[in-house]
Scaffold this motif. Structure first.
Motif, PDB file in Angstrom:
ATOM      1  N   PRO B 150      56.686  77.150  20.477  1.00  0.00           N
ATOM      2  CA  PRO B 150      55.770  76.073  20.566  1.00  0.00           C
ATOM      3  C   PRO B 150      56.704  75.059  21.637  1.00  0.00           C
ATOM      4  CG  PRO B 150      55.976  76.573  18.405  1.00  0.00           C
ATOM      5  CD  PRO B 150      56.755  77.475  18.922  1.00  0.00           C
ATOM      6  N   GLU B 151      58.021  75.067  21.569  1.00  0.00           N
ATOM      7  CA  GLU B 151      58.584  74.183  22.497  1.00  0.00           C
ATOM      8  C   GLU B 151      59.029  74.899  23.754  1.00  0.00           C
ATOM      9  OE1 GLU B 151      58.824  70.898  21.869  1.00  0.00           O
ATOM     10  OE2 GLU B 151      58.404  70.723  19.678  1.00  0.00           O
ATOM     11  N   ALA B 152      58.421  76.053  24.093  1.00  0.00           N
ATOM     12  CA  ALA B 152      58.856  76.318  25.234  1.00  0.00           C
ATOM     13  C   ALA B 152      58.646  75.883  26.704  1.00  0.00           C
ATOM     14  CB  ALA B 152      57.991  77.952  25.720  1.00  0.00           C
ATOM     15  N   GLY B 153      57.713  74.959  26.482  1.00  0.00           N
ATOM     16  CA  GLY B 153      57.579  74.015  27.665  1.00  0.00           C
ATOM     17  C   GLY B 153      58.500  72.617  27.712  1.00  0.00           C
ATOM     18  N   ASN B 154      59.491  72.681  26.735  1.00  0.00           N
ATOM     19  CA  ASN B 154      60.242  71.524  26.737  1.00  0.00           C
ATOM     20  C   ASN B 154      61.566  71.692  26.963  1.00  0.00           C
ATOM     21  OD1 ASN B 154      61.491  69.014  25.829  1.00  0.00           O
ATOM     22  ND2 ASN B 154      60.862  69.086  23.642  1.00  0.00           N
ATOM     23  N   PRO B 155      62.145  71.465  28.259  1.00  0.00           N
ATOM     24  CA  PRO B 155      63.701  71.958  28.693  1.00  0.00           C
ATOM     25  C   PRO B 155      64.420  70.882  28.043  1.00  0.00           C
ATOM     26  CG  PRO B 155      62.314  70.577  30.333  1.00  0.00           C
ATOM     27  CD  PRO B 155      61.335  70.923  29.375  1.00  0.00           C
ATOM     28  N   LEU B 156      64.153  69.622  27.140  1.00  0.00           N
ATOM     29  CA  LEU B 156      64.999  68.956  26.729  1.00  0.00           C
ATOM     30  C   LEU B 156      65.577  69.544  25.285  1.00  0.00           C
ATOM     31  CD1 LEU B 156      63.059  65.731  26.893  1.00  0.00           C
ATOM     32  CD2 LEU B 156      64.827  66.479  28.649  1.00  0.00           C
ATOM     33  N   LEU B 157      65.079  70.460  25.004  1.00  0.00           N
ATOM     34  CA  LEU B 157      65.645  71.197  23.680  1.00  0.00           C
ATOM     35  C   LEU B 157      66.670  72.456  24.055  1.00  0.00           C
ATOM     36  CD1 LEU B 157      62.770  71.657  21.321  1.00  0.00           C
ATOM     37  CD2 LEU B 157      64.423  69.746  21.798  1.00  0.00           C
ATOM     38  N   ILE B 158      67.108  72.337  25.504  1.00  0.00           N
ATOM     39  CA  ILE B 158      67.944  73.497  25.952  1.00  0.00           C
ATOM     40  C   ILE B 158      69.481  73.186  25.172  1.00  0.00           C
ATOM     41  CG2 ILE B 158      69.482  74.038  27.763  1.00  0.00           C
ATOM     42  CD1 ILE B 158      66.965  73.333  29.703  1.00  0.00           C
ATOM     43  N   SER B 159      69.408  71.712  24.933  1.00  0.00           N
ATOM     44  CA  SER B 159      70.927  71.580  24.398  1.00  0.00           C
ATOM     45  C   SER B 159      70.974  71.873  23.183  1.00  0.00           C
ATOM     46  CB  SER B 159      70.735  69.782  24.441  1.00  0.00           C
ATOM     47  OG  SER B 159      69.795  69.376  23.601  1.00  0.00           O
ATOM     48  N   LEU B 160      69.954  72.387  22.400  1.00  0.00           N
ATOM     49  CA  LEU B 160      70.275  73.036  21.115  1.00  0.00           C
ATOM     50  C   LEU B 160      71.030  74.303  21.226  1.00  0.00           C
ATOM     51  CD1 LEU B 160      66.952  72.127  19.068  1.00  0.00           C
ATOM     52  CD2 LEU B 160      69.237  71.076  18.866  1.00  0.00           C
ATOM     53  N   ALA B 161      70.864  74.954  22.408  1.00  0.00           N
ATOM     54  CA  ALA B 161      71.570  76.098  22.448  1.00  0.00           C
ATOM     55  C   ALA B 161      72.950  76.015  22.382  1.00  0.00           C
ATOM     56  CB  ALA B 161      71.323  76.622  24.042  1.00  0.00           C
ATOM     57  N   GLY B 162      73.372  74.749  22.351  1.00  0.00           N
ATOM     58  CA  GLY B 162      74.898  74.467  22.279  1.00  0.00           C
ATOM     59  C   GLY B 162      75.220  74.986  20.782  1.00  0.00           C
ATOM     60  N   HIS B 163      74.419  74.635  19.975  1.00  0.00           N
ATOM     61  CA  HIS B 163      74.822  75.328  18.290  1.00  0.00           C
ATOM     62  C   HIS B 163      74.949  76.782  18.425  1.00  0.00           C
ATOM     63  CE1 HIS B 163      74.729  75.006  13.989  1.00  0.00           C
ATOM     64  NE2 HIS B 163      74.112  76.256  14.084  1.00  0.00           N
ATOM     65  N   GLU B 164      74.015  77.510  19.094  1.00  0.00           N
ATOM     66  CA  GLU B 164      73.964  78.943  18.946  1.00  0.00           C
ATOM     67  C   GLU B 164      75.070  79.411  19.753  1.00  0.00           C
ATOM     68  OE1 GLU B 164      71.972  79.338  16.707  1.00  0.00           O
ATOM     69  OE2 GLU B 164      70.836  77.688  16.897  1.00  0.00           O
ATOM     70  N   ILE B 165      75.489  78.907  21.030  1.00  0.00           N
ATOM     71  CA  ILE B 165      76.667  79.456  21.553  1.00  0.00           C
ATOM     72  C   ILE B 165      77.647  79.075  20.798  1.00  0.00           C
ATOM     73  CG2 ILE B 165      78.131  78.871  23.708  1.00  0.00           C
ATOM     74  CD1 ILE B 165      75.289  77.845  24.912  1.00  0.00           C
ATOM     75  N   GLY B 166      78.045  78.156  19.866  1.00  0.00           N
ATOM     76  CA  GLY B 166      79.183  77.813  19.049  1.00  0.00           C
ATOM     77  C   GLY B 166      79.336  79.143  18.070  1.00  0.00           C
ATOM     78  N   HIS B 167      78.156  79.903  17.649  1.00  0.00           N
ATOM     79  CA  HIS B 167      78.184  80.810  16.774  1.00  0.00           C
ATOM     80  C   HIS B 167      79.017  82.035  17.405  1.00  0.00           C
ATOM     81  CE1 HIS B 167      76.336  79.772  13.136  1.00  0.00           C
ATOM     82  NE2 HIS B 167      75.147  79.284  13.675  1.00  0.00           N
ATOM     83  N   SER B 168      78.618  82.205  18.653  1.00  0.00           N
ATOM     84  CA  SER B 168      79.457  83.304  19.402  1.00  0.00           C
ATOM     85  C   SER B 168      80.970  82.631  19.743  1.00  0.00           C
ATOM     86  CB  SER B 168      78.776  83.711  20.831  1.00  0.00           C
ATOM     87  OG  SER B 168      77.419  83.966  20.579  1.00  0.00           O
TER      88      SER B 168
END
Lengths: 154, 417
Positions: B150-168
Motif C-alpha cells: 500500500p505504500e509502494a508510491g511513498n519513497p519516504l519509507l525507503i529509510s525503513l530498509a535500513g532496519h532490514e539491511i541491519g539484519h543482513s
C-alpha cells in the motif's frame, strides 16, 4: 572490533545446525551401508555443537551454553538416557562425548561397536529438536510464526 | 505396498518429483523480464543449490526409514521456504516497485558491508517491511527487502530498509557471537539483582544448579533476539538519520501495547533510537517521541521475563551503540549532513529536484521535512497530488545521485585507461 568477528565464528541458526545434523546422519548411513563417508558435515557439526555448548573462550566462563540451547540439549539427553540430567556438568559431558565421537568418526575411526547407530540416533534427534518451530503469539492482530527465514520491522 | 522398502521408494520418488517441478518453476521464472540482474542471479543461486539436493536423495536401499523420512521432509521444508522467496523475486519485477531506488541503495549497502552485494526490493503484501536474512551459504551477499505494497508510491519509507539491511549486517558481521557473552552476563546479573522477577520465574523455588542454568538460558535467548532488533534500528538510524525515525513513527506510531519476547516494545525502541540520535548529532523532533504507548504482558510470569530481559538488553545497548558508531566511521559512512539536507529541502520547496549528489539519507530526510512544512490543503485530491509531486522530486533526486555516480565511475575508468 566487536563487529568484525572472524568468519570462523559465524553463528549458524538452530535450523542450520539441525540441517548439519541430518547431513551427518546421512553420511553415517552411507558409511554403514558400505559406501564412502564424507567427513565434512561431521566436522562442521562438531564445531557448531562446540560453539553452541559454550565451549569458546570468553563465553563458557559466563553462561556455559549458547542462549536457547539448553532446552533442546536437555531433551536430547532425556531421549538418549530416559532420565533427567542431574547437573549441568552431566548435560555438558553428554554433549561433549557426542562431539568427540562425531569428530573421531569424521577423522577415520572405524564404525564398529554400534557407534554408527548411536550417532545416527543422536544426529536425527538433534535435527528434530533444533528444527522445532515456535508459534509466537504477538497479541496483535496476527499470530506470527517465528520462522528462521524471515525477520521484520516488527 | 507392504514393506519399508516400498514406502522408502515411494517417498524418494515423490521427493524427486517435487524437486523436479520446483527446478522447472525456476527455469520458467528465469525467462521473466528483470529490471536488473540481481533477480536472475538469485534464481541461479537457488537453482544451483537445489540441484545439489538431488544427491541427498541418493540414499542406500537399506537406509534407516527415519533418515529417509527426515531427508524428504527437509526437502519439502526447503521447497516450501524458497517457493515464498521465488514469489518475492517475481514480484520484485513488478512495475509497482520504485526501480529508481535500486542503484543508489545497493551502492550504499556495498559501502557498509565492504563487499559486492546483490539487492532485491519488492512491494509485498505485508504491513511492515521485512527481509529474508538468508542462509549465507545459499545466497551469500544477497539482501532482500520487502516493503508494504500500500505504500509502494511513498519513497519516504525507503529509510525503513535500513532496519532490514541491519539484519543482513548482523549475520555477516557474526554479531550474535560477539554479543552473546555480554547478554548472558547481563542476564545473570539481572537475575541476581531483581529478586521479585526471579522468584516469579522460579515459581518461588530456590534457584540453583541446573534450574539456575535453565532460567538463565531461557532469558538469554529472547534477550539476544531483542538486541538484534535494536541493532537493526540503530543501523537504520545511522544510514538514514531522522528519516528513519519519521518513517518508524509513521508506520508504527503510537506503538503497540502488545509485546513479543523477541522485540523490545515500540516505546523502548524509540527510546534507544533517541539516545543514539543524540550521540550522533541527529535532531529528533520532540513530537516523534511523545505519546508512545507502553506495552505490557498480560500474565505475571511473562511480565517478569520481560523485566529481566529488557533490563539486560538495556545494559548492553550502550556498548553496541559505540561499536556501530566505530563501524560506520571505519567505512566513511556518516549520518545525513545537515547542510546538504537543508539544500535538498530548499530545492523541493521550489518544486525542483536537487541537482547535486546527495546521500540517500539526506534526500529522504529532506523529503520528510518538506512534507511536514507543506500546508495541508482542505481538498483531499489536492493533498494527494501535492504529496505525489513531492514523491516524484525525491525519486528524481535519487536518480540524479545515480547519474552522478555513473558519470564519476565512467570518468575514473577513462582516466585509468
Amino acid at each position: 572490533m566487536v563487529i568484525e568477528a572472524e568468519a570462523t565464528l559465524e553463528r549458524l541458526s538452530k535450523s542450520e545446525i539441525g540441517d548439519l545434523a541430518l547431513d551427518a546422519a546421512v553420511q553415517l548411513q552411507r558409511a554403514k551401508s558400505g559406501g564412502d563417508l564424507d567427513a565434512t558435515p561431521l566436522h562442521e557439526l562438531a564445531a557448531a555443537l562446540r560453539h553452541s555448548a559454550g565451549d569458546d573462550e570468553g563465553f563458557a566462563s559466563v553462561s556455559q551454553m549458547w542462549p536457547g540451547y539448553l532446552d533442546p540439549f536437555e531433551r536430547l539427553y532425556r531421549s538418549a538416557n530416559s532420565a533427567e540430567p542431574k547437573s549441568f556438568k552431566q548435560l555438558r559431558d553428554f554433549i561433549g562425548t557426542a562431539i568427540s565421537e562425531i569428530d573421531a568418526v569424521g577423522g577415520g575411526r572405524p564404525l564398529d561397536g554400534g557407534i554408527a547407530s548411536r550417532l545416527m540416533d543422536f544426529c536425527l534427534q538433534l535435527n528434530l529438536e533444533l528444527g522445532r518451530r515456535q508459534w509466537l503469539e504477538t497479541r496483535s492482530d496476527e499470530s506470527r510464526r517465528r520462522d528462521p527465514i524471515e525477520a521484520g520491522l516488527r | 505396498m507392504t514393506s519399508h522398502g516400498d514406502a522408502t521408494r515411494l517417498r524418494l520418488v515423490s521427493a524427486r518429483r517435487r524437486l523436479g517441478t520446483f527446478l522447472a518453476q525456476i527455469d520458467i521464472l528465469r525467462d521473466a523480464s528483470f529490471p536488473h540482474e540481481d533477480g536472475r542471479a538469485a534464481l541461479d543461486a537457488i537453482r544451483s543449490y537445489f540441484e545439489r539436493q538431488r544427491f541427498d536423495l541418493d540414499l542406500p536401499p537399506d537406509s534407516d526409514p527415519a533418515i529417509v523420512d527426515r531427508v524428504c521432509h527437509r526437502l519439502s521444508d526447503r521447497i516450501s521456504h524458497y517457493t515464498v522467496v521465488l514469489g518475492f523475486i517475481l514480484r520484485s519485477t513488478n512495475v509497482r516497485n520504485a526501480f529508481e531506488v535500486h542503484y543508489v541503495l545497493k551502492r550504499l549497502i556495498e559501502r557498509v558491508f565492504d563487499s559486492q552485494t546483490r539487492l532485491l526490493v519488492s512491494s509485498e503484501w505485508a504491513f511492515v517491511p521485512f527481509t529474508y536474512p538468508m542462509n549465507l551459504k545459499l545466497l551469500p551477499n544477497f539482501v532482500f527487502i520487502g516493503s508494504p505494497a500500500p505504500e509502494a508510491g511513498n519513497p519516504l519509507l525507503i529509510s525503513l530498509a535500513g532496519h532490514e539491511i541491519g539484519h543482513s549486517a548482523w549475520r555477516i558481521g557474526a554479531s550474535a557471537t560477539s554479543y552473546a557473552p555480554l547478554v548472558a552476563k547481563a542476564i545473570q546479573e539481572e537475575l541476581a539483582s531483581n529478586q521479585r522477577s526471579r522468584e516469579i520465574l522460579a515459581d518461588y523455588q530456590p534457584l540453583k544448579g541446573l534450574d539456575r542454568s535453565r532460567l538463565e538460558n531461557r532469558c538469554a535467548e529472547p534477550a539476544l533476539e531483542q538486541l538484534e532488533e535494536v541493532y537493526c534500528d540503530l543501523y537504520g538510524l545511522h544510514l538514514f538519520g531522522s528519516a528513519f525515525l519519521y518513517a518508524f513513527d509513521y508506520l508504527l506510531g503510537p506503538g503497540s501495547t502488545n509485546r513479543s519476547p523477541s522485540y523490545p516494545s515500540d516505546a523502548q525502541r524509540i527510546g534507544f533510537m533517541t539516545a543514539a540520535a543524540g550521540d550522533l548529532g541527529i535532531d529528533v523532533d520532540p513530537v516523534l517521541v511523545e505519546r508512545w504507548q507502553p506495552a505490557a504482558a498480560s500474565a505475571r510470569e511473562e511480565q517478569a521475563l520481560f523485566d529481566i530481559v529488557d533490563a539486560a538488553v538495556a545494559s548492553v545497548v550502550p556498548r553496541m551503540r559505540a561499536d556501530l558508531k566505530a563501524h560506520f566511521e571505519d567505512r566513511g559512512v556518516q549520518p545525513p549532513r545537515e547542510q546538504v539536507t537543508e539544500a535538498v529541502r530548499t530545492a523541493f520547496a521550489t518544486g525542483r529536484p536537487y541537482p547535486e549528489r546527495a546521500e540517500l539519507g539526506e534526500i529522504v530526510t529532506a523529503g520528510w521535512r518538506r512534507l511536514f512544512e507543506m500546508a495541508v490543503p482542505d481538498d483531499e485530491a489536492e493533498r494527494i497530488e501535492a504529496e505525489r509531486v513531492l514523491g516524484d522530486l525525491v525519486l528524481k533526486t535519487i536518480e540524479v545521485a545515480e547519474y552522478q555516480d555513473r558519470i564519476t565511475a565512467y570518468q575514473a575508468r577513462k582516466t585509468d585507461a
